[in-house]
Design a protein around this motif. Structure first.
Motif, PDB file in Angstrom:
ATOM      1  N   PRO A  35       0.815  -1.217   0.000  1.00 54.17           N
ATOM      2  CA  PRO A  35       0.000   0.000   0.000  1.00 54.17           C
ATOM      3  C   PRO A  35       0.844   1.261   0.000  1.00 54.17           C
ATOM      4  O   PRO A  35       1.906   1.314   0.600  1.00 54.17           O
ATOM      5  N   ALA A  36       0.375   2.255  -0.730  1.00 57.44           N
ATOM      6  CA  ALA A  36       0.955   3.596  -0.628  1.00 57.44           C
ATOM      7  C   ALA A  36       0.530   4.154   0.721  1.00 57.44           C
ATOM      8  O   ALA A  36      -0.163   3.477   1.474  1.00 57.44           O
ATOM      9  N   PRO A  37       0.922   5.354   1.069  1.00 56.11           N
ATOM     10  CA  PRO A  37       0.436   5.913   2.327  1.00 56.11           C
ATOM     11  C   PRO A  37      -1.074   5.716   2.413  1.00 56.11           C
ATOM     12  O   PRO A  37      -1.812   6.105   1.526  1.00 56.11           O
ATOM     13  N   GLY A  38      -1.499   5.093   3.458  1.00 62.12           N
ATOM     14  CA  GLY A  38      -2.891   4.710   3.575  1.00 62.12           C
ATOM     15  C   GLY A  38      -3.025   3.379   4.275  1.00 62.12           C
ATOM     16  O   GLY A  38      -4.075   2.756   4.246  1.00 62.12           O
ATOM     17  N   ARG A  39      -1.956   2.931   4.920  1.00 69.58           N
ATOM     18  CA  ARG A  39      -2.075   1.710   5.727  1.00 69.58           C
ATOM     19  C   ARG A  39      -3.068   1.950   6.869  1.00 69.58           C
ATOM     20  O   ARG A  39      -3.904   1.121   7.152  1.00 69.58           O
ATOM     21  N   HIS A  40      -2.936   3.104   7.521  1.00 70.07           N
ATOM     22  CA  HIS A  40      -3.875   3.502   8.573  1.00 70.07           C
ATOM     23  C   HIS A  40      -4.389   4.881   8.212  1.00 70.07           C
ATOM     24  O   HIS A  40      -3.655   5.866   8.288  1.00 70.07           O
ATOM     25  N   VAL A  41      -5.657   4.953   7.815  1.00 67.58           N
ATOM     26  CA  VAL A  41      -6.251   6.190   7.335  1.00 67.58           C
ATOM     27  C   VAL A  41      -7.112   6.817   8.423  1.00 67.58           C
ATOM     28  O   VAL A  41      -7.928   6.134   9.054  1.00 67.58           O
ATOM     29  N   LEU A  42      -6.917   8.100   8.635  1.00 71.50           N
ATOM     30  CA  LEU A  42      -7.805   8.869   9.504  1.00 71.50           C
ATOM     31  C   LEU A  42      -8.799   9.594   8.605  1.00 71.50           C
ATOM     32  O   LEU A  42      -8.425  10.477   7.840  1.00 71.50           O
ATOM     33  N   LEU A  43     -10.060   9.201   8.687  1.00 74.44           N
ATOM     34  CA  LEU A  43     -11.115   9.805   7.876  1.00 74.44           C
ATOM     35  C   LEU A  43     -11.875  10.803   8.744  1.00 74.44           C
ATOM     36  O   LEU A  43     -12.595  10.428   9.662  1.00 74.44           O
ATOM     37  N   ALA A  44     -11.682  12.087   8.476  1.00 70.87           N
ATOM     38  CA  ALA A  44     -12.356  13.136   9.249  1.00 70.87           C
ATOM     39  C   ALA A  44     -13.829  13.168   8.855  1.00 70.87           C
ATOM     40  O   ALA A  44     -14.159  13.320   7.677  1.00 70.87           O
ATOM     41  N   TRP A  45     -14.712  13.042   9.847  1.00 68.11           N
ATOM     42  CA  TRP A  45     -16.139  12.921   9.547  1.00 68.11           C
ATOM     43  C   TRP A  45     -16.947  13.870  10.424  1.00 68.11           C
ATOM     44  O   TRP A  45     -16.874  13.806  11.653  1.00 68.11           O
ATOM     45  N   ASN A  46     -17.696  14.759   9.783  1.00 67.52           N
ATOM     46  CA  ASN A  46     -18.611  15.619  10.535  1.00 67.52           C
ATOM     47  C   ASN A  46     -20.015  15.601   9.946  1.00 67.52           C
ATOM     48  O   ASN A  46     -20.823  16.483  10.207  1.00 67.52           O
ATOM     49  N   ALA A  47     -20.277  14.561   9.113  1.00 66.34           N
ATOM     50  CA  ALA A  47     -21.598  14.344   8.511  1.00 66.34           C
ATOM     51  C   ALA A  47     -21.998  15.448   7.545  1.00 66.34           C
ATOM     52  O   ALA A  47     -23.172  15.590   7.210  1.00 66.34           O
ATOM     53  N   SER A  48     -21.043  16.240   7.080  1.00 67.69           N
ATOM     54  CA  SER A  48     -21.333  17.291   6.103  1.00 67.69           C
ATOM     55  C   SER A  48     -21.197  16.741   4.695  1.00 67.69           C
ATOM     56  O   SER A  48     -20.628  15.669   4.475  1.00 67.69           O
ATOM     57  N   LYS A  49     -21.703  17.489   3.715  1.00 65.27           N
ATOM     58  CA  LYS A  49     -21.571  17.045   2.328  1.00 65.27           C
ATOM     59  C   LYS A  49     -20.113  17.047   1.896  1.00 65.27           C
ATOM     60  O   LYS A  49     -19.704  16.249   1.057  1.00 65.27           O
ATOM     61  N   GLU A  50     -19.298  17.944   2.490  1.00 66.90           N
ATOM     62  CA  GLU A  50     -17.874  17.975   2.142  1.00 66.90           C
ATOM     63  C   GLU A  50     -17.164  16.720   2.640  1.00 66.90           C
ATOM     64  O   GLU A  50     -16.353  16.133   1.911  1.00 66.90           O
ATOM     65  N   SER A  51     -17.466  16.295   3.861  1.00 68.58           N
ATOM     66  CA  SER A  51     -16.812  15.080   4.368  1.00 68.58           C
ATOM     67  C   SER A  51     -17.317  13.851   3.624  1.00 68.58           C
ATOM     68  O   SER A  51     -16.565  12.902   3.397  1.00 68.58           O
ATOM     69  N   ALA A  52     -18.590  13.861   3.233  1.00 65.85           N
ATOM     70  CA  ALA A  52     -19.121  12.740   2.453  1.00 65.85           C
ATOM     71  C   ALA A  52     -18.444  12.662   1.085  1.00 65.85           C
ATOM     72  O   ALA A  52     -18.105  11.568   0.610  1.00 65.85           O
ATOM     73  N   ARG A  53     -18.233  13.823   0.453  1.00 66.87           N
ATOM     74  CA  ARG A  53     -17.552  13.841  -0.848  1.00 66.87           C
ATOM     75  C   ARG A  53     -16.128  13.304  -0.717  1.00 66.87           C
ATOM     76  O   ARG A  53     -15.666  12.506  -1.533  1.00 66.87           O
TER      77      ARG A  53
END
Length: 302
Positions: A167-185
């Motif tokens: 894997p490229a950088p992304g073995r451990h991913v932090l996905l920032a989530w605030n339930a907004s359309k931007e975070s969903a995109r």
């Protein structure tokens, strides 16, 4: 689903090699075509408005110098691609400013890879081009920190070969989530990377301030959506520092990056706020903080 066309910005910055290696490894993983782009810095609007007279000997000399710099930035690209086993690639020199030119080219790509602006370049001018590419291209942007090293930022063998299985950088991913359309995109654009990750952490900051968005169990619906894509994730709840008598929330960007560091994450996925620079509206505070202080690659979508 994957990234089939990857655009990478090439310049003379010391960390440009890390971008090339990242583009190469992602290309090997996704069977992608890589486009290496170097820009002269001369706005295309000058040509369109006939404000440039290329017959002027002084101007012609200056343009030749700028194009030679762009050719120098591209010089190692094709040999690197071949050495890394990437056979589908092309290189381009564009007469344009970095932000505007990359944003235009990225409209025909699935992913754009750019470098974090150096501290001395963080102005409203050319140094802000990662933000301009993000807001003007319609393409997700993977920003590589200026502290990245050509060999340290991705999985490369001692022979300098990127493995399509690692894997490229992304073995451990932090996905920032605030339930907004931007975070969903951003989450949707990151699905090809999330699917390959060994671990995904769904980071929710200050959930108590948005009960209507998150419900009784913050992140549960996002976890279920990811699970249907075959992605297992865990939720990490955090609170930004509360400030003043009213206990207003502090810098969410700093809190996200601190959480990424504590958890050993090597990629942050973030939905970016903000509008076109032509409306003179700055990117949101979280986005600015992350772009300025990030030390791991950040995938952003707007």
């Amino acid at each position: 689903m994957g990234y089939k066309t990857i655009l990478v910005h090439l310049d003379e910055a010391p960390h440009a090699g890390a971008r090339v290696l990242m583009a190469a490894e992602l290309a090997l993983q996704h069977g992608a075509h890589v486009i290496g782009v170097a820009l002269t810095g001369v706005s295309r609007f000058l040509y369109q408005n006939e404000m440039v007279d290329e017959e002027d000997p002084n101007l012609a000399l200056h343009l030749d110098m700028l194009r030679e710099r762009a050719r120098t930035a591209l010089a190692a690209f094709a040999p690197q691609m071949r050495a890394l086993g990437v056979h589908s690639f092309e290189e381009r020199i564009m007469d344009d400013e970095p932000g505007a030119g990359l944003a235009l080219a990225a409209r025909h790509a699935d992913l754009a890879i750019v470098g974090q602006a150096l501290p001395e370049q963080r102005t409203s001018g050319p140094g802000s081009f990662p933000a301009e590419v993000l807001t003007e291209s319609g393409c997700p942007v993977l920003v590589v920190p200026h502290t990245a090293r050509p060999r340290g930022s991705i999985s490369v063998s001692t022979a300098g070969i990127a493995s399509p299985g690692a894997p490229a950088p992304g073995r451990h991913v932090l996905l920032a989530w605030n339930a907004s359309k931007e975070s969903a995109r951003a989450a949707r654009e990151a699905l090809p990377l999330l699917a390959r990750a060994e671990q995904v952490t769904l980071a929710i900051i200050d959930a108590d301030l948005h009960p209507a968005a998150f419900g009784d169990t913050p992140g549960s619906q996002a976890l279920a959506w990811l699970a249907r894509h075959g992605i297992t994730a865990t939720v990490a709840l955090a609170q930004s520092p509360r400030q003043g008598l009213l206990k207003r929330p502090g810098d969410v960007g700093e809190t996200l990056l601190m959480l990424a560091g504590e958890r050993g994450c090597d990629l942050v996925v973030l939905g970016a706020y903000g509008h076109s620079r032509f409306r003179e509206t700055l990117l949101g505070g979280v986005t600015r903080t992350v772009l300025e202080t990030m030390t791991v690659p950040v995938l952003m979508a707007h």
